[in-house]
Write a protein that holds these residues in place. Structure first.
Motif, PDB file in Angstrom:
ATOM      1  N   ASN A 151       0.580  -1.042  -0.145  1.00 55.87           N
ATOM      2  CA  ASN A 151      -0.036  -0.132   0.059  1.00 55.87           C
ATOM      3  C   ASN A 151       0.738   1.280   0.044  1.00 55.87           C
ATOM      4  OD1 ASN A 151      -1.179   2.284   2.035  1.00 55.87           O
ATOM      5  ND2 ASN A 151      -2.901   1.217   0.827  1.00 55.87           N
ATOM      6  N   HIS A 152       2.046   1.390   0.750  1.00 53.99           N
ATOM      7  CA  HIS A 152       2.583   2.532   0.936  1.00 53.99           C
ATOM      8  C   HIS A 152       3.332   3.074  -0.248  1.00 53.99           C
ATOM      9  CE1 HIS A 152       5.201   5.607   2.917  1.00 53.99           C
ATOM     10  NE2 HIS A 152       4.157   5.275   4.026  1.00 53.99           N
ATOM     11  N   PRO A 153       3.014   4.410  -0.648  1.00 51.84           N
ATOM     12  CA  PRO A 153       3.581   4.862  -1.765  1.00 51.84           C
ATOM     13  C   PRO A 153       5.142   4.913  -2.094  1.00 51.84           C
ATOM     14  CG  PRO A 153       2.675   6.765  -0.498  1.00 51.84           C
ATOM     15  CD  PRO A 153       2.343   5.347   0.182  1.00 51.84           C
ATOM     16  N   THR A 154       5.789   5.079  -0.884  1.00 56.23           N
ATOM     17  CA  THR A 154       7.181   5.085  -0.980  1.00 56.23           C
ATOM     18  C   THR A 154       7.938   3.600  -1.154  1.00 56.23           C
ATOM     19  OG1 THR A 154       7.600   5.065   1.470  1.00 56.23           O
ATOM     20  CG2 THR A 154       7.163   6.912   0.424  1.00 56.23           C
ATOM     21  N   TYR A 155       7.192   2.640  -1.117  1.00 53.36           N
ATOM     22  CA  TYR A 155       7.685   1.219  -0.972  1.00 53.36           C
ATOM     23  C   TYR A 155       8.479   1.150  -2.626  1.00 53.36           C
ATOM     24  CZ  TYR A 155       8.083  -3.780  -0.747  1.00 53.36           C
ATOM     25  OH  TYR A 155       8.645  -5.058  -0.680  1.00 53.36           O
ATOM     26  N   GLY A 156       9.669   0.501  -2.358  1.00 52.02           N
ATOM     27  CA  GLY A 156      10.419   0.299  -3.709  1.00 52.02           C
ATOM     28  C   GLY A 156      11.575   1.520  -3.774  1.00 52.02           C
ATOM     29  N   THR A 157      11.582   2.417  -2.660  1.00 51.12           N
ATOM     30  CA  THR A 157      12.440   3.587  -2.787  1.00 51.12           C
ATOM     31  C   THR A 157      13.404   3.471  -1.224  1.00 51.12           C
ATOM     32  OG1 THR A 157      11.111   5.157  -1.529  1.00 51.12           O
ATOM     33  CG2 THR A 157      10.866   4.783  -4.104  1.00 51.12           C
ATOM     34  N   GLY A 188       7.756  -8.716  -2.225  1.00 51.01           N
ATOM     35  CA  GLY A 188       7.100  -8.447  -3.265  1.00 51.01           C
ATOM     36  C   GLY A 188       6.984  -7.186  -3.880  1.00 51.01           C
ATOM     37  N   GLU A 189       6.271  -6.903  -5.042  1.00 48.48           N
ATOM     38  CA  GLU A 189       6.167  -5.556  -5.582  1.00 48.48           C
ATOM     39  C   GLU A 189       5.320  -4.670  -4.592  1.00 48.48           C
ATOM     40  OE1 GLU A 189       4.823  -6.156  -9.402  1.00 48.48           O
ATOM     41  OE2 GLU A 189       6.950  -6.671 -10.199  1.00 48.48           O
ATOM     42  N   GLY A 190       5.499  -3.462  -4.654  1.00 48.09           N
ATOM     43  CA  GLY A 190       4.582  -2.253  -3.920  1.00 48.09           C
ATOM     44  C   GLY A 190       3.471  -2.050  -5.038  1.00 48.09           C
ATOM     45  N   PRO A 191       2.849  -0.748  -4.728  1.00 47.28           N
ATOM     46  CA  PRO A 191       1.822  -0.156  -5.358  1.00 47.28           C
ATOM     47  C   PRO A 191       2.464   0.432  -6.720  1.00 47.28           C
ATOM     48  CG  PRO A 191       2.085   1.246  -3.443  1.00 47.28           C
ATOM     49  CD  PRO A 191       2.754  -0.228  -3.304  1.00 47.28           C
ATOM     50  N   ASN A 192       3.623   0.735  -6.834  1.00 53.48           N
ATOM     51  CA  ASN A 192       4.273   1.302  -7.979  1.00 53.48           C
ATOM     52  C   ASN A 192       5.158   0.344  -8.766  1.00 53.48           C
ATOM     53  OD1 ASN A 192       6.263   0.609  -6.121  1.00 53.48           O
ATOM     54  ND2 ASN A 192       6.727   2.921  -5.671  1.00 53.48           N
ATOM     55  N   GLY A 193       4.831  -0.991  -8.484  1.00 51.87           N
ATOM     56  CA  GLY A 193       5.425  -1.904  -9.194  1.00 51.87           C
ATOM     57  C   GLY A 193       6.970  -2.047  -8.899  1.00 51.87           C
TER      58      GLY A 193
END
Length: 476
Positions: A151-157, A188-193
């Motif tokens: 869910n979190h928009p910063t996931y993957g950063t 796994g992937e976040g909301p931004n892929g």
């Protein structure tokens, strides 16, 4: 005169040697920390999977759920704690945040939490309620937090690692003592892929800073390891040691974790996680699929009885309660274990050791039946085999043996056998491998007046702290 003087000199030396206490053995290999020793003592505690997935009928959520979907109608954490206490469990580990990112407390670092649910008008806090319930019933509390966040928009950063560390800090500084922090290795992937490169070193540092007595669980520890399956079974050969610099969360050779590493560089014992139902989360169509007493007993003997701790999952239902069927199963297990291990036939019995350390009574065979976990039988450093003969005085029926090493100084025994006195001779009835914190051995139904434990191979002088004998009934 000279002869009398020699006799007195001999007697003086004899008693001087007798009174001299032997030096205790030195630690061997990797050894447990104080926090790990405290964890070993717990043996059996609850996992509670209760979160957004409970209300969406999922096992892994997507992070797109409406917070209002989380809406327990009768949440009662005291009911959880009361049932766990009755079941003989020592604590509860709660899924505070699963992969979908929904938090069971009003976190400042996400909008996907109870603060944005209509449940209790956004003022609810499941973690706080459980913390208070655990304190009331004398239970330890642990927390599961998944770093994965769908869910979190910063996931993957890189920013997300700071978000997760701050979330951890919130939990670890707001609810009292935490005995275990459970990290799921799923990534796994976040909301931004994007996928996240987790800052494990930083996550561990947060726990050490704010809850220094908490054990940290992941595939590779650093304090407690996954057992490599979700069936509740450790292997019969199970070392408390692991090559800690080799194993990491998401480690692909996870089957190694079921036995550990014999010459492991770090003390990282196994925890067996298993659900009382097929799923981790509550599903109404599994109400009639709760594990039976024989299944639960087999799990107990294959986890606690194989040098591991047992983390038994209770999928709390949509009411916010432990389901009646699960509660009934837990009570049956507790009753069976209490009855099975009520009468220790070896308690206080006389034990003859083949040899003991420097002939010092502080390390003789009787230490294994004195009921004191701080005493132990030990041989001299160069002696790595030996036997303990337990005299039951008269023939008694037995079918179960419990044996424990003094793991404070390391795990040592590689193999041992059990013999019983039958027809004026010793007859072997079992041969096993490792012992560790606790090994429970099922024996054939026999009657005997004496039993012998043979340490066949040990990596250093064996240290046995406890032996118990029982006659238990079959679980039905």
């Amino acid at each position: 005169m000279k002869r009398t003087s020699l006799i007195f000199s001999f007697l003086f030396l004899l008693f001087a040697c007798k009174d001299k206490e032997a030096m205790p053995p030195t630690p061997f290999g990797a050894v447990p920390s104080q926090r790990q020793l405290a964890w070993h003592d717990l043996e059996y505690y609850a996992f509670v999977h209760f979160n957004m997935n409970t209300f969406t009928n999922e096992e892994w959520g997507h992070g797109t759920e409406n917070p209002n979907t989380f809406n327990p109608t009768q949440l009662d954490c005291e009911q959880w704690a009361r049932i766990c206490k009755q079941a003989g469990m020592k604590g509860i580990i709660l899924t505070v945040k699963h992969h979908d990112g929904f938090c069971l407390f009003p976190s400042k670092y996400t909008e996907h939490s109870v603060k944005n649910s209509t449940w209790k008008n956004g003022q609810g806090d499941v973690v706080k309620e459980l913390s208070e319930a655990c304190k009331k019933y004398g239970l330890k509390m642990g927390v599961y937090l998944s770093p994965w966040d769908r869910n979190h928009p910063t996931y993957g950063t890189p920013e997300y690692n700071e978000v997760f560390k701050n979330t951890l800090k919130e939990v670890l500084t707001s609810y009292g003592d935490i005995f275990e922090v459970w990290f799921d290795g799923a990534n796994g992937e976040g909301p931004n892929g994007k996928k996240q490169e987790y800052d494990w070193k930083g996550f561990i540092e947060v726990v050490r800073t704010y809850q220094p007595n908490a054990c940290i669980f992941s595939d590779g520890g650093p304090d407690v390891r996954w057992v490599g399956n979700e069936n509740g079974f450790a292997n019969p050969t199970n070392w408390g040691t692991l090559n800690g610099d080799k194993v990491y969360p998401g480690y692909p050779q996870y089957k190694e974790l079921t036995s550990g590493h014999e010459d492991g560089t770090h003390w990282i014992p196994a925890e067996c996680d298993v659900s009382i139902r097929p799923g981790w989360y509550y599903h109404a169509d599994q109400d009639d699929k709760v594990k039976t007493l024989p299944q639960l007993v087999e799990i107990y003997f294959s986890s606690v009885g194989r040098n591991a701790n047992l983390l038994l999952n209770l999928p709390v239902d949509r009411r916010g309660l432990v389901h009646e069927n699960d509660s009934i199963a837990l009570v049956k297990l507790r009753k069976y274990l209490d009855e099975s291990f009520a009468n220790n036939l070896a308690k206080g019995t006389s034990v003859i050791a083949s040899a003991y350390r420097a002939n010092d009574d502080n390390f003789d065979g009787n230490k294994v039946t004195d009921g004191d976990p701080k005493t132990y039988w030990a041989t001299d450093d160069q002696v790595t085999t030996g036997s303990l003969e337990i005299d039951l005085q008269k023939e008694k029926p037995i079918n179960t043996l419990v044996i424990q090493e003094f793991i404070t100084l390391g795990q040592r025994v590689k193999s041992f056998s059990i013999e019983v006195w039958k027809n004026n001779a010793w007859e072997k009835v079992a041969q096993e491998t490792t012992i560790g914190n606790k090994r429970i051995v099922n024996l054939p139904d026999i009657s005997t007046s004496k039993i012998k434990i043979n340490i066949l191979e040990s990596k250093a002088c064996p240290l046995i702290s406890n032996v118990e004998l029982y006659k238990i009934s079959e679980a039905k």
